[in-house]
Design an enzyme around this catalytic site. Structure first.
Site: not given
Length: 415
Positions: A30, A34
């Site tokens: 992954r 963010r």
């Protein structure tokens, strides 16, 4: 003397026949930390609060993947060449800034330049190609694939299951509270992940949450978010969902391993790297039936290793979802050992591998064709009856009258 010879023979036998050779590694991870994907209407932190806007990799995310790249370098020292060699590694990413930048950060940790690969003095980085396809063409790494009517049907059926209805009833008041506080038009188990994601990102970056966001609220949001991840690819008809989603990626991984295990492997490829999303990992792990029910954290990594023992090949899986732990957790495919023979791995996963994805995504093709045929037959019969009725009416109108008819006396009309 005889015991010494026995020990020597055992050592030679172990070296000749017992040593395992790593052939190919596939890593799926992954992206890193963010900014939130979106803000809710009453959120005090809108897109302007984030330096690069919504859905973008942060510097923390870059550091997470640089560290993961260093971990992979250490783990596969002696397998991967120390200098970057383009024949040994292939990197594929989804077409999102955060996944592309995560792959770049990861490769910076995996392949720091040295010697002749240093192209600018003082810059401890070198460019390495990362491949992608447009998002609307992505069918390998971005799940769930929405252009699949049969998957939509399965999700509609999932919403009618007892477990889903019970969760909706149990947390109905909570969902309504969240809707009121956030200013959203509606909230549901499927969409609640977005609220948790936004609040989680803000908290992680030191932003003060609204008064209504207590630890208990965050805990409940996390519970519902994880349930939302589970129902996407599991809970109800897991195998059918997997054939339409994560089975596509698993099929490609198995094809790559089968090619590497062939008599004449296609080339010196040693690592395939996929940079993607939490839903990608969940879809794959549900297809493998090893998902732990918890959203994969940033920079989590699912590792596949293909080993060769003499003439046989086997697959080992590992999951790295905690960078504070030195070694990744071993994963075991249900029905097999942790080091699973390749043929058994293929056999045990066959039920979740699609044979014709486009055809399997069609909703009840056979039943639909039958309904169309029946419908056409009924319409044909009705049309035939109408034509026959019209014909009878026209025939009757054209027949001469054989009963009594009044003959008009012209002289009477004039009189």
């Amino acid at each position: 003397m005889s015991s010494y010879l026995l020990i020597l023979l055992l050592y030679v036998f172990d070296q000749a026949f017992g040593e395992s050779q790593l052939k190919l590694v596939t890593v799926l991870y992954r992206h890193g930390d963010r900014s939130p994907v979106r803000a809710y209407p009453t959120d005090p932190y809108q897109e302007s609060a984030w330096p690069q806007g919504f859905g973008q990799l942060t510097q923390e995310g870059m550091r997470q993947h640089f560290e993961l790249g260093q971990f992979l370098r250490k783990r596969y020292t002696g397998f991967l060449s120390e200098p970057y060699t383009r024949y040994e590694i292939a990197v594929r990413s989804t077409d999102f800034d955060r996944t592309l930048m995560s792959a770049e950060s990861n490769l910076a940790g995996l392949y720091p330049p040295n010697g002749t690969q240093v192209f600018y003095p003082g810059l401890n980085w070198q460019p390495i190609p990362i491949h992608t396809v447009p998002q609307d063409e992505e069918r390998l790494l971005s799940f769930p694939l929405s252009n699949c009517p049969n998957y939509i049907r399965l999700m509609n059926e999932t919403e009618k299951t007892a477990i889903f209805l019970n969760m909706t009833k149990t947390y109905g008041d909570f969902l309504e509270m969240v809707r009121n506080k956030t200013g959203l038009e509606s909230t549901s188990i499927e969409s609640i992940w977005s609220i948790h994601d936004t609040l989680f990102c803000e908290e992680k970056h030191g932003m003060t949450p609204p008064d209504w966001v207590t630890p208990e609220v965050m805990s409940t949001l996390q519970l519902l978010k994880n349930f939302g991840f589970q129902i996407m690819f599991g809970v109800y008809k897991r195998e059918e969902k997997s054939r339409l989603q994560g089975g596509l990626l698993l099929d490609q991984i198995i094809r790559n391993f089968s090619a590497a295990a062939s008599v004449n492997p296609s080339g010196p490829l040693k690592m395939i790297m996929y940079s993607a999303h939490d839903t990608t990992i969940v879809a794959l792990q549900e297809a493998l039936h090893v998902f732990n029910g918890v959203q994969p954290p940033y920079a989590s990594c699912h590792i596949f290793e293909l080993h060769q023992d003499n003439e046989s090949f086997s697959v080992e899986m590992f999951y790295r979802n905690d960078s504070s732990v030195a070694e990744p957790y071993p994963l075991t495919l249900p029905g097999c050992a942790q080091r699973c023979p390749l043929q058994d791995f293929i056999r045990l996963t066959r039920s979740v591998i699609p044979t014709d994805w486009d055809k399997e995504c069609t909703v009840n093709t056979h039943s639909s064709d039958t309904d169309v045929i029946i419908g056409l037959a009924v319409c044909g019969c009705v049309l035939l009856l109408l034509v026959m009725l019209l014909f009878i009416v026209l025939c009757r109108q054209s027949e001469p009258s054989i009963g009594y008819s009044h003959v008009i006396n012209q002289s009477d009309d004039h009189s």
